[in-house]
Design a protein around this motif. Structure first.
Motif, PDB file in Angstrom:
ATOM      1  N   ALA A   1      -9.658  12.078  33.833  1.00 21.78           N
ATOM      2  CA  ALA A   1     -10.230  13.614  34.574  1.00 21.78           C
ATOM      3  C   ALA A   1      -9.356  13.971  35.573  1.00 21.78           C
ATOM      4  O   ALA A   1      -8.928  14.954  35.541  1.00 21.78           O
ATOM      5  CB  ALA A   1     -11.499  13.383  34.633  1.00 21.78           C
ATOM      6  N   GLN A   2      -8.995  13.055  36.382  1.00 22.36           N
ATOM      7  CA  GLN A   2      -8.300  13.229  37.821  1.00 22.36           C
ATOM      8  C   GLN A   2      -6.746  13.864  37.355  1.00 22.36           C
ATOM      9  O   GLN A   2      -6.363  14.746  38.065  1.00 22.36           O
ATOM     10  CB  GLN A   2      -8.320  12.369  38.729  1.00 22.36           C
ATOM     11  CG  GLN A   2      -9.497  11.812  39.408  1.00 22.36           C
ATOM     12  CD  GLN A   2      -9.795  10.686  40.027  1.00 22.36           C
ATOM     13  OE1 GLN A   2      -8.564   9.942  40.326  1.00 22.36           O
ATOM     14  NE2 GLN A   2     -10.881  10.487  40.866  1.00 22.36           N
ATOM     15  N   TYR A   3      -6.138  13.087  36.505  1.00 23.83           N
ATOM     16  CA  TYR A   3      -4.879  13.468  36.078  1.00 23.83           C
ATOM     17  C   TYR A   3      -4.868  14.820  35.436  1.00 23.83           C
ATOM     18  O   TYR A   3      -3.910  15.450  35.321  1.00 23.83           O
ATOM     19  CB  TYR A   3      -4.327  12.097  35.297  1.00 23.83           C
ATOM     20  CG  TYR A   3      -3.609  11.221  36.038  1.00 23.83           C
ATOM     21  CD1 TYR A   3      -2.775  11.268  37.255  1.00 23.83           C
ATOM     22  CD2 TYR A   3      -4.053   9.836  35.754  1.00 23.83           C
ATOM     23  CE1 TYR A   3      -2.416  10.111  37.853  1.00 23.83           C
ATOM     24  CE2 TYR A   3      -3.839   8.647  36.614  1.00 23.83           C
ATOM     25  CZ  TYR A   3      -2.834   8.907  37.759  1.00 23.83           C
ATOM     26  OH  TYR A   3      -2.450   7.994  38.422  1.00 23.83           O
TER      27      TYR A   3
ATOM     28  N   VAL B   1      -2.540  18.119  36.618  1.00 26.53           N
ATOM     29  CA  VAL B   1      -1.718  19.019  35.536  1.00 26.53           C
ATOM     30  C   VAL B   1      -2.417  20.530  35.648  1.00 26.53           C
ATOM     31  O   VAL B   1      -1.286  21.302  35.726  1.00 26.53           O
ATOM     32  CB  VAL B   1      -1.786  18.288  34.125  1.00 26.53           C
ATOM     33  CG1 VAL B   1      -1.004  19.243  33.012  1.00 26.53           C
ATOM     34  CG2 VAL B   1      -1.224  17.060  34.108  1.00 26.53           C
ATOM     35  N   ALA B   2      -3.603  20.807  35.675  1.00 29.85           N
ATOM     36  CA  ALA B   2      -4.168  22.007  35.612  1.00 29.85           C
ATOM     37  C   ALA B   2      -3.387  22.815  36.895  1.00 29.85           C
ATOM     38  O   ALA B   2      -3.205  24.024  36.692  1.00 29.85           O
ATOM     39  CB  ALA B   2      -5.520  22.124  35.455  1.00 29.85           C
ATOM     40  N   ILE B   3      -3.699  22.310  37.903  1.00 34.66           N
ATOM     41  CA  ILE B   3      -3.343  22.631  39.183  1.00 34.66           C
ATOM     42  C   ILE B   3      -1.633  22.950  39.256  1.00 34.66           C
ATOM     43  O   ILE B   3      -1.211  23.971  39.798  1.00 34.66           O
ATOM     44  CB  ILE B   3      -3.723  21.916  40.406  1.00 34.66           C
ATOM     45  CG1 ILE B   3      -5.294  21.682  40.432  1.00 34.66           C
ATOM     46  CG2 ILE B   3      -3.179  22.248  41.923  1.00 34.66           C
ATOM     47  CD1 ILE B   3      -5.963  23.074  40.686  1.00 34.66           C
ATOM     48  N   LEU B   4      -0.997  21.902  38.848  1.00 35.16           N
ATOM     49  CA  LEU B   4       0.610  22.148  38.587  1.00 35.16           C
ATOM     50  C   LEU B   4       1.078  23.192  37.768  1.00 35.16           C
ATOM     51  O   LEU B   4       2.001  23.966  38.180  1.00 35.16           O
ATOM     52  CB  LEU B   4       1.163  20.873  38.133  1.00 35.16           C
ATOM     53  CG  LEU B   4       1.165  19.742  39.358  1.00 35.16           C
ATOM     54  CD1 LEU B   4       1.643  18.605  38.486  1.00 35.16           C
ATOM     55  CD2 LEU B   4       2.249  19.994  40.262  1.00 35.16           C
ATOM     56  N   ILE B   5       0.314  23.720  36.791  1.00 40.01           N
ATOM     57  CA  ILE B   5       0.406  24.862  36.015  1.00 40.01           C
ATOM     58  C   ILE B   5      -0.101  26.025  36.664  1.00 40.01           C
ATOM     59  O   ILE B   5       0.091  26.928  35.781  1.00 40.01           O
ATOM     60  CB  ILE B   5       0.556  24.567  34.545  1.00 40.01           C
ATOM     61  CG1 ILE B   5      -1.083  24.244  34.244  1.00 40.01           C
ATOM     62  CG2 ILE B   5       1.327  23.520  34.163  1.00 40.01           C
ATOM     63  CD1 ILE B   5      -1.070  24.123  32.730  1.00 40.01           C
ATOM     64  N   GLY B   6      -0.948  26.014  37.498  1.00 39.48           N
ATOM     65  CA  GLY B   6      -1.556  27.412  38.146  1.00 39.48           C
ATOM     66  C   GLY B   6      -2.729  27.690  37.454  1.00 39.48           C
ATOM     67  O   GLY B   6      -3.060  28.800  37.557  1.00 39.48           O
ATOM     68  N   LYS B   7      -3.732  26.830  36.939  1.00 42.41           N
ATOM     69  CA  LYS B   7      -4.626  27.164  36.348  1.00 42.41           C
ATOM     70  C   LYS B   7      -5.889  26.293  36.914  1.00 42.41           C
ATOM     71  O   LYS B   7      -5.736  25.049  37.155  1.00 42.41           O
ATOM     72  CB  LYS B   7      -4.629  26.631  34.881  1.00 42.41           C
ATOM     73  CG  LYS B   7      -3.949  27.494  33.972  1.00 42.41           C
ATOM     74  CD  LYS B   7      -3.826  27.192  32.576  1.00 42.41           C
ATOM     75  CE  LYS B   7      -3.033  27.990  31.643  1.00 42.41           C
ATOM     76  NZ  LYS B   7      -2.981  27.694  30.340  1.00 42.41           N
ATOM     77  N   PRO B   8      -7.147  26.712  36.925  1.00 35.46           N
ATOM     78  CA  PRO B   8      -8.315  26.077  37.690  1.00 35.46           C
ATOM     79  C   PRO B   8      -8.676  24.957  36.439  1.00 35.46           C
ATOM     80  O   PRO B   8      -8.351  25.184  35.214  1.00 35.46           O
ATOM     81  CB  PRO B   8      -9.426  27.114  37.652  1.00 35.46           C
ATOM     82  CG  PRO B   8      -8.839  28.515  37.739  1.00 35.46           C
ATOM     83  CD  PRO B   8      -7.310  28.252  36.658  1.00 35.46           C
ATOM     84  N   PRO B   9      -8.864  23.940  36.893  1.00 30.59           N
ATOM     85  CA  PRO B   9      -9.403  22.601  35.967  1.00 30.59           C
ATOM     86  C   PRO B   9     -10.469  22.994  34.933  1.00 30.59           C
ATOM     87  O   PRO B   9     -10.191  22.728  33.719  1.00 30.59           O
ATOM     88  CB  PRO B   9      -9.857  21.452  37.044  1.00 30.59           C
ATOM     89  CG  PRO B   9      -9.011  21.864  38.355  1.00 30.59           C
ATOM     90  CD  PRO B   9      -9.132  23.361  38.225  1.00 30.59           C
TER      91      PRO B   9
END
Length: 500
Positions: A259-261, A265-273
């Protein structure tokens, strides 16, 4: 204004020649530039990487991994995620803003190449007091208009190259900022690939644990049947149940890191988890081969090394700026325009006014301030040289570290596969012996634990191999090429190459 110029030049030819002479003197005197000529600092570059071993040397057509280096993994899901980095990553947007700021600072300082011209038109209506102490009967109680259209011209001649060196310094800083942007870009794409492969490795581990849970469920049913038939003991039933529940707990625990990874990934592409999900995809294929060229190519492939070198060049230019303070400042000033009491005659020859001056200013005594600034500039240069060389050495180390890791882990994976095969064979034999009543279930549990441990280790090694392959690509600079620095700063004037 042109009418005023024509009238002035016709009526004052000597003055006109004098003005043109001053302008020509100022223009010709800009050929002298103080300060050291820049040379790229020498750095040690070995002929080959120590840890490359029998690594396949890169061919001329594959020395550059390409801008989209992640496609080497041939993973469509990864490709789709990497494309979103350039759109939504906030760290990348911040680095882009810093680069634009550096370019704007360069354009601001380039304006010193040109004179400053200001205009301050004004209009007023004035009545002179009849009781004024300085009153004259000729103007007593008079009221008049005053229309003024003035222009002021000021220019500081770049006699000693101060402006040129300052612009050069800011140009190198802009190029360093462009390299910093490329470094952030590479880092963000590499971080996403690392998080992605870590998640896929955990997917493979979870798949393995869930598959093992099914096997242990069958083993528990066998032990319960044997116990109910009177040929097994309750101890063996509880041992099988313990083994099953422990493995179930391990399978559940994998979800924490997974879940943490996914969130990373979500943060890196600019999206809220909360708005992103990464579909499970167990990692199975080994990493691809990464082409590695000679170490000297690293100086052209790593943006952080290029940024450090550009800062050395900027610091070298600042030495020239500091040395120019020992020489006088030469400035040319002029003012002109029109003044009239009637707006209809404002733009006319008789309404013209002008003044012209040339000034030089030299510091006679400053208590050692200029000397201190010169020492500061040289110390800053020495610092940047040391930082550049350290960056190069760190780059070599990172390549060597990851070359060693990729090579050693590949050998370890082969040995671990043999261990997995042997552990599975041992488990099969122990199971047969247990079913035949030759041994206790404890031997089976021991073989099960060994087999599962070896399989989990094999999965983890594969994940580490993928991660170190990504880190190796990052250490090699990805698909970046130093020549892009010249292209990215063309809008800000001709970029200086090494030695210019």
């Amino acid at each position: 204004m042109k009418r005023f110029q024509d009238t002035f030049l016709l009526n004052n030819p000597r003055h006109a020649l004098w003005i043109y002479g001053l302008l020509a003197l100022a223009a010709l005197s800009t050929g002298c530039t103080v300060g050291p000529k820049y040379r790229t600092p020498a750095v040690p570059a070995p002929p080959a990487y120590k840890e490359a071993g029998d690594w396949k040397a890169a061919q001329p057509n594959d020395q550059n991994l390409g801008g989209e280096w992640w496609t080497i993994f041939q993973d469509p899901q990864l490709d789709a995620l990497e494309q979103q980095i350039n759109v939504g990553n906030q760290n990348l947007k911040a680095a882009e803003a810093q680069f634009q700021q550096a370019r704007a600072a360069l354009r601001y300082n380039r304006a010193d190449y040109y004179p400053t011209v200001t205009a301050g038109p004004s209009a007023s209506r004035t009545r002179i007091s009849a009781n004024s102490p300085t009153h004259s009967s000729a103007v007593s109680g008079a009221t008049y208009n005053d229309f003024v259209l003035p222009f002021d011209f000021s220019y500081q001649a770049d006699v000693w190259g101060r402006v040129r060196k300052n612009v050069e310094s800011y140009r190198e800083q802009a190029q360093a900022s462009a390299a910093d942007l490329a470094t952030v870009n590479l880092s963000m794409h590499a971080d996403l690939a690392l998080d992605y492969f870590q998640a896929r490795s955990l997917d493979a581990e979870e798949q393995l644990l869930n598959s093992t849970v099914k096997q242990y469920e069958q083993a528990l049913q066998l032990n319960e049947s044997r116990f109910e038939g009177g040929i097994g003991s309750e101890v063996e039933v509880e041992q099988a149940k313990t083994q099953l529940q422990t493995t179930r707990a391990a399978a559940i625990d994998v979800g924490v890191l997974r879940a943490q990874y996914e969130h990373a990934v979500a943060i890196l592409i600019g999206k809220p988890p909360a708005e992103f999900s990464l579909a499970p995809l167990p990692l199975t294929a080994p990493p691809p081969h990464v082409p590695v060229s000679v170490p000297s190519d690293l100086l052209e492939r790593r943006p952080d090394i290029a940024a450090a070198e550009r800062r050395v060049a900027s610091a070298n230019a600042q030495i020239g700026v500091a040395k120019s303070a020992y020489y006088p400042l030469i400035g040319l000033g002029a003012s002109g325009g029109f003044e009239s009491s009637a707006i209809t005659t404002l733009i006319s020859g008789p309404s013209g006014l002008w003044s012209l001056g040339l000034a030089a200013a030299e510091t006679v005594f400053d208590g050692g301030r200029r000397h201190a600034l010169n020492d500061q500039a040289r110390a800053s240069y020495d610092y940047q040289v040391a930082a550049y060389r350290e960056t190069v050495l760190a780059g070599f180390q990172q390549v060597e570290d990851n070359l060693a890791a990729v090579r050693i882990l590949e050998n370890e994976a082969k040995v671990q596969d043999e261990a997995v095969t042997a552990a599975q064979r041992s488990l099969d034999l122990s199971t047969v012996r247990y079913k035949g009543g030759v041994t206790s279930y404890l031997e089976v549990i021991t073989a099960q634990s060994a087999a599962l441990t070896d399989e989990v280790t094999a999965v983890n090694i594969l994940g580490r191999r993928m991660a170190n392959t990504v880190l190796l690509i990052q250490a090699l600079g990805g698909g970046w090429d130093r020549s892009t620095l010249l292209q990215e700063t063309e809008c800000c004037g001709k970029p200086a190459r090494n030695g210019e």
